[in-house]
Design a protein around this motif. Structure first.
Motif, mmCIF file in Angstrom:
data_model
loop_
_atom_site.group_PDB
_atom_site.id
_atom_site.type_symbol
_atom_site.label_atom_id
_atom_site.label_comp_id
_atom_site.label_asym_id
_atom_site.label_seq_id
_atom_site.Cartn_x
_atom_site.Cartn_y
_atom_site.Cartn_z
ATOM 1 N N ARG A 10 0.829 -1.203 0.000
ATOM 2 C CA ARG A 10 0.000 0.000 0.000
ATOM 3 C C ARG A 10 0.865 1.256 0.000
ATOM 4 N NH1 ARG A 10 -4.162 -2.350 4.430
ATOM 5 N NH2 ARG A 10 -5.775 -3.027 2.977
ATOM 6 N N PHE A 33 2.715 1.677 -3.432
ATOM 7 C CA PHE A 33 1.835 1.359 -4.546
ATOM 8 C C PHE A 33 2.283 2.031 -5.846
ATOM 9 C CE2 PHE A 33 -2.152 1.042 -6.923
ATOM 10 C CZ PHE A 33 -2.629 -0.194 -6.530
ATOM 11 N N GLN A 41 -0.106 -3.403 -9.670
ATOM 12 C CA GLN A 41 -1.164 -2.544 -9.158
ATOM 13 C C GLN A 41 -2.541 -3.125 -9.483
ATOM 14 O OE1 GLN A 41 -0.492 1.405 -10.732
ATOM 15 N NE2 GLN A 41 1.310 1.751 -9.435
ATOM 16 N N ASN A 42 -2.708 -3.632 -10.719
ATOM 17 C CA ASN A 42 -3.988 -4.222 -11.119
ATOM 18 C C ASN A 42 -4.312 -5.455 -10.295
ATOM 19 O OD1 ASN A 42 -4.521 -2.279 -13.052
ATOM 20 N ND2 ASN A 42 -3.581 -3.454 -14.713
ATOM 21 N N ALA A 67 -5.392 -4.319 -6.927
ATOM 22 C CA ALA A 67 -6.706 -3.669 -7.014
ATOM 23 C C ALA A 67 -7.822 -4.698 -7.124
ATOM 24 C CB ALA A 67 -6.738 -2.707 -8.198
ATOM 25 N N GLU A 68 -7.565 -5.793 -7.843
ATOM 26 C CA GLU A 68 -8.567 -6.866 -7.965
ATOM 27 C C GLU A 68 -8.868 -7.478 -6.601
ATOM 28 O OE1 GLU A 68 -7.145 -9.682 -10.842
ATOM 29 O OE2 GLU A 68 -7.296 -8.245 -12.484
ATOM 30 N N GLY A 93 -8.839 -5.700 -3.939
ATOM 31 C CA GLY A 93 -9.415 -4.626 -3.124
ATOM 32 C C GLY A 93 -8.367 -3.788 -2.410
ATOM 33 N N VAL A 94 -7.103 -3.992 -2.740
ATOM 34 C CA VAL A 94 -6.030 -3.233 -2.099
ATOM 35 C C VAL A 94 -5.882 -1.891 -2.811
ATOM 36 C CG1 VAL A 94 -3.555 -3.178 -1.572
ATOM 37 C CG2 VAL A 94 -4.820 -5.343 -1.437
ATOM 38 N N GLN A 95 -5.912 -0.834 -2.038
ATOM 39 C CA GLN A 95 -5.751 0.523 -2.567
ATOM 40 C C GLN A 95 -4.476 1.140 -1.986
ATOM 41 O OE1 GLN A 95 -7.824 1.903 -4.875
ATOM 42 N NE2 GLN A 95 -8.769 -0.127 -4.890
ATOM 43 N N PRO A 96 -3.900 2.112 -2.694
ATOM 44 C CA PRO A 96 -2.703 2.761 -2.156
ATOM 45 C C PRO A 96 -2.999 3.452 -0.829
ATOM 46 C CG PRO A 96 -3.365 3.784 -4.244
ATOM 47 C CD PRO A 96 -4.302 2.663 -3.968
ATOM 48 N N VAL A 124 -3.108 6.295 1.864
ATOM 49 C CA VAL A 124 -3.271 7.739 1.780
ATOM 50 C C VAL A 124 -2.114 8.349 2.557
ATOM 51 C CG1 VAL A 124 -4.747 9.686 2.366
ATOM 52 C CG2 VAL A 124 -5.763 7.536 1.616
#
Length: 142
Positions: free
Chosen positions: A29, A32, A40-41, A44-45, A47-50, A52
Motif C-alpha cells: 500500500r 503502490f 497494481q492491477n 486492485a482486484e 481490493g487493495v488501494q494505495p 493515503v
C-alpha cells in the motif's frame, strides 16, 4: 482471504505459513506508486488501494526560500567569521575549521573554512553590502 479474513484485518503481525503478510500488505500500500501497472492491477482486484499519504507540515523555517535562506546562512557565516577573527586575530582559516556561534539566540555550527571558500568563489553574486562586511573583517578579496 479464502479463510474468511477481511482485508482490514490483515495488519502487520498477521502471518500465514510463517510469512508476515500484514507487513507485506502495508508495504504494498505504501509503495503502490512504485509497483508495475500489472502489480497494481492484481492488488486492485483484491481490493487493495494505495495508502493515503498524510501531508507533512513544513518544518519550522522550511518555508523560507532561496534568498531568505541564503541571507540567514550568510549572517551565520559572518558571525562565525567575526568571532574567529576577533579571537585569532587573523583571517586565514583552515578549510576544515568549524566554528561554534550563536545568532538570534540559536547555536550554530559553521564550517567556517568551507564557508569562506564558498563566499570567495561566489563573490560576484554577493551584494555590495555583503562584500563590505567581509572587507571590514579583513577579507582581502572582498
Amino acid at each position: 482471504m479464502s479463510d474468511g479474513a477481511q482485508l482490514a484485518e490483515i495488519v502487520p503481525g498477521v502471518t500465514w505459513r510463517g510469512d508476515d503478510i500484514g507487513r507485506w500488505l502495508t508495504r504494498q500500500r505504501r509503495d503502490f506508486g512504485r509497483l508495475s501497472p500489472e502489480q497494481q492491477n492484481r492488488l486492485a482486484e483484491l481490493g487493495v488501494q494505495p495508502a493515503v499519504q498524510a501531508r507533512k507540515a513544513p518544518a519550522a523555517g522550511a518555508a523560507k526560500t532561496g534568498a531568505a535562506r541564503g541571507a540567514e546562512a550568510f549572517t551565520r557565516g559572518l558571525a562565525a567569521l567575526a568571532q574567529y577573527v576577533h579571537r585569532e586575530q587573523r583571517t586565514i582559516i583552515p578549510r576544515q575549521h568549524t566554528e561554534q556561534t550563536t545568532v538570534d539566540g540559536q547555536d550554530h555550527e559553521v564550517r567556517l573554512g568551507v564557508w569562506v571558500s564558498n563566499q570567495k568563489s561566489r563573490r560576484d553574486k554577493l551584494s555590495g553590502e555583503q562584500l563590505a562586511q567581509l572587507a571590514e573583517l579583513g577579507i582581502d578579496w572582498a
